[in-house]
Design a protein around this motif. Structure first.
Motif, PDB file in Angstrom:
ATOM      1  N   TRP A  12       0.805  -1.217   0.000  1.00  0.00           N
ATOM      2  CA  TRP A  12       0.000   0.000   0.000  1.00  0.00           C
ATOM      3  C   TRP A  12       0.845   1.277   0.000  1.00  0.00           C
ATOM      4  N   TRP A  13       1.998   1.232   0.648  1.00  0.00           N
ATOM      5  CA  TRP A  13       2.819   2.444   0.760  1.00  0.00           C
ATOM      6  C   TRP A  13       3.569   2.705  -0.534  1.00  0.00           C
ATOM      7  N   ARG A  14       3.682   3.999  -0.873  1.00  0.00           N
ATOM      8  CA  ARG A  14       4.584   4.463  -1.923  1.00  0.00           C
ATOM      9  C   ARG A  14       5.632   5.341  -1.242  1.00  0.00           C
ATOM     10  N   HIS A  15       6.880   5.219  -1.653  1.00  0.00           N
ATOM     11  CA  HIS A  15       7.975   5.969  -1.017  1.00  0.00           C
ATOM     12  C   HIS A  15       8.445   7.056  -1.979  1.00  0.00           C
ATOM     13  N   HIS A  16       8.177   8.319  -1.618  1.00  0.00           N
ATOM     14  CA  HIS A  16       8.478   9.445  -2.493  1.00  0.00           C
ATOM     15  C   HIS A  16       9.670  10.233  -1.957  1.00  0.00           C
ATOM     16  N   ASP A  17      10.656  10.423  -2.798  1.00  0.00           N
ATOM     17  CA  ASP A  17      11.839  11.208  -2.440  1.00  0.00           C
ATOM     18  C   ASP A  17      11.608  12.662  -2.825  1.00  0.00           C
ATOM     19  N   TYR A  18      11.099  13.436  -1.900  1.00  0.00           N
ATOM     20  CA  TYR A  18      10.834  14.851  -2.144  1.00  0.00           C
ATOM     21  C   TYR A  18      12.064  15.657  -1.733  1.00  0.00           C
ATOM     22  N   PRO A  19      12.479  16.637  -2.542  1.00  0.00           N
ATOM     23  CA  PRO A  19      13.657  17.436  -2.180  1.00  0.00           C
ATOM     24  C   PRO A  19      13.502  18.087  -0.809  1.00  0.00           C
ATOM     25  N   GLY A  20      14.520  17.942   0.028  1.00  0.00           N
ATOM     26  CA  GLY A  20      14.477  18.553   1.350  1.00  0.00           C
ATOM     27  C   GLY A  20      13.962  17.643   2.443  1.00  0.00           C
TER      28      GLY A  20
END
Length: 393
Positions: free
Chosen positions: A330-338
């Protein structure tokens, strides 16, 4: 090919109800352009977690989108909107109807630019009725639906911390938008999809309100205890608490066997949920006495073995640590800047097989795609520079 490939959505939403509707459409493959105030909308910065000030609500409700910063009330901004709308299939906005008119996003203005547009509008109270011009948030709808009154303790009405009204309204709006797009495929005509926070909250409270209308029961809040069946409550354990929810005779027999209450099984005065509800204090007290000297793990193991619905009361950290959602994908792992670690964002709320939406694209930074979108509309680089210098984008 994803369900909404080729569909463009202009998202003028703010906070949760509008933007999360757009996120769900983006999950399904739509090209969703978040139209945001120059410098970033106020909803972006609620509870900042990233170094650019973006908060978790923004990261969740704007995943999968592109960001265009714009002042739509300026003359040049209106020209950008006039170019954008003919390229779009759906416009999302969550402001009262009067605000739509002032921004040029009302139905008449949009249809002049694209006759078959779908306008998805969300407000606190809808477009009709005495409260139509009022503004409001999730909590306002909670307290006006009767839900908060029955959630707390007597004299202490309690709003649920999680914004369930916003999320439900967004989900309903996305459902309505899909229906409108399907209708347009069949008839060629656009639709107006109108969602309202109070309408969503009243939908959830509908059965409670109907009971009051028909029976005038005047229920009083009892915390987590269910008032139409028993046992159903949160019970303390040696090291925490569990929720047990028993509805129906079969489950009641099962829990009676678990806690050694064999006398309940053949008691004719405890047959049926209504009868047990009348004696809920007595029944819940007995379950509480059984849970109290046992650990949470032991309570859950015994109840699970008997197939009695139950669950541990988890803190937010414990909810993150529970491996089930990760194992279920279910989880998505998003690499957001900062961000120091990737953000865990729940994907589309239902699984579609075999074409489950990936929801792997993170939320955009402020104006991250402004130039990209404007170039698609035919603006030259020097024209974009002028718009930037004038504060239009």
């Amino acid at each position: 090919m994803r369900l909404l490939d080729g569909i463009r959505v202009l998202d003028f939403g703010r906070y949760i109800a509008g933007p999360f509707c757009g996120a769900l459409l983006a999950d399904l493959g739509a090209d969703v352009i978040r139209v945001e105030r120059v410098g970033g909308g106020e909803d972006r910065f609620v509870g900042a977690v990233a170094r650019d000030g973006s908060g978790p609500m923004y990261l969740q409700t704007n995943r999968g989108k592109r960001s265009l910063t714009l002042d739509p009330r300026s003359e040049a901004g209106r020209e950008v909107v006039a170019r954008l709308v003919p390229t779009a299939d759906v416009v999302i906005a969550n402001v009262p109807h009067r605000g739509l008119v002032s921004m040029g996003l009302d139905e008449a203005s949009l249809r002049a630019l694209r006759p078959d547009i779908v306008l998805t509008a969300v407000s606190a109270f809808g477009w009709e009725g005495r409260h139509a011009d009022r503004v409001g948030f999730d909590g306002v709808a909670q307290v006006m639906s009767g839900a908060a009154y029955l959630t707390g303790r007597p004299g202490d009405p309690t709003k649920l911390y999680a914004p369930w009204v916003d999320v439900l309204t967004a989900t309903n709006a996305a459902l309505g938008t899909l229906a409108a797009l399907w209708q347009r495929e069949r008839t060629g005509q656009g639709q107006v999809v109108e969602g309202a926070l109070l309408r969503s909250a009243l939908t959830v409270s509908n059965a409670l309100l109907m009971e009051q209308e028909q029976l005038a029961v005047d229920r009083r809040p009892e915390g987590s205890r269910t008032q139409i069946a028993a046992p159903a409550d949160v019970f303390g354990t040696l090291d925490g608490a569990v929720l047990v929810q028993v509805i129906g005779d079969r489950l009641f027999v099962r829990i009676a066997g678990v806690i050694g209450a064999d006398d309940w099984i053949d008691d004719p005065t405890l047959r049926g949920d209504d009868a047990r509800a009348e004696r809920r204090e007595e029944i819940c007290d007995r379950v509480a006495a059984w849970c109290a000297p046992r650990t949470t793990v032991d309570v859950l193991a015994a109840l699970d073995e008997a197939r009695v619905p139950c669950g541990p009361v988890l803190t937010p950290q414990q909810a993150l640590d529970d491996p089930h959602a990760e194992e279920a994908g279910w989880w998505r792992h998003h690499d957001y800047p900062g961000l120091d670690v990737s953000a865990r964002v729940l994907g589309f709320p239902v699984r579609l097989a075999p074409d489950d939406p990936p929801a792997d694209r993170r939320a955009p930074q402020v104006g991250e795609h402004t130039e990209e979108v404007l170039v698609e509309l035919g603006y030259r680089a020097d024209e974009v520079a002028v718009l930037r210098a004038d504060g239009v984008v």
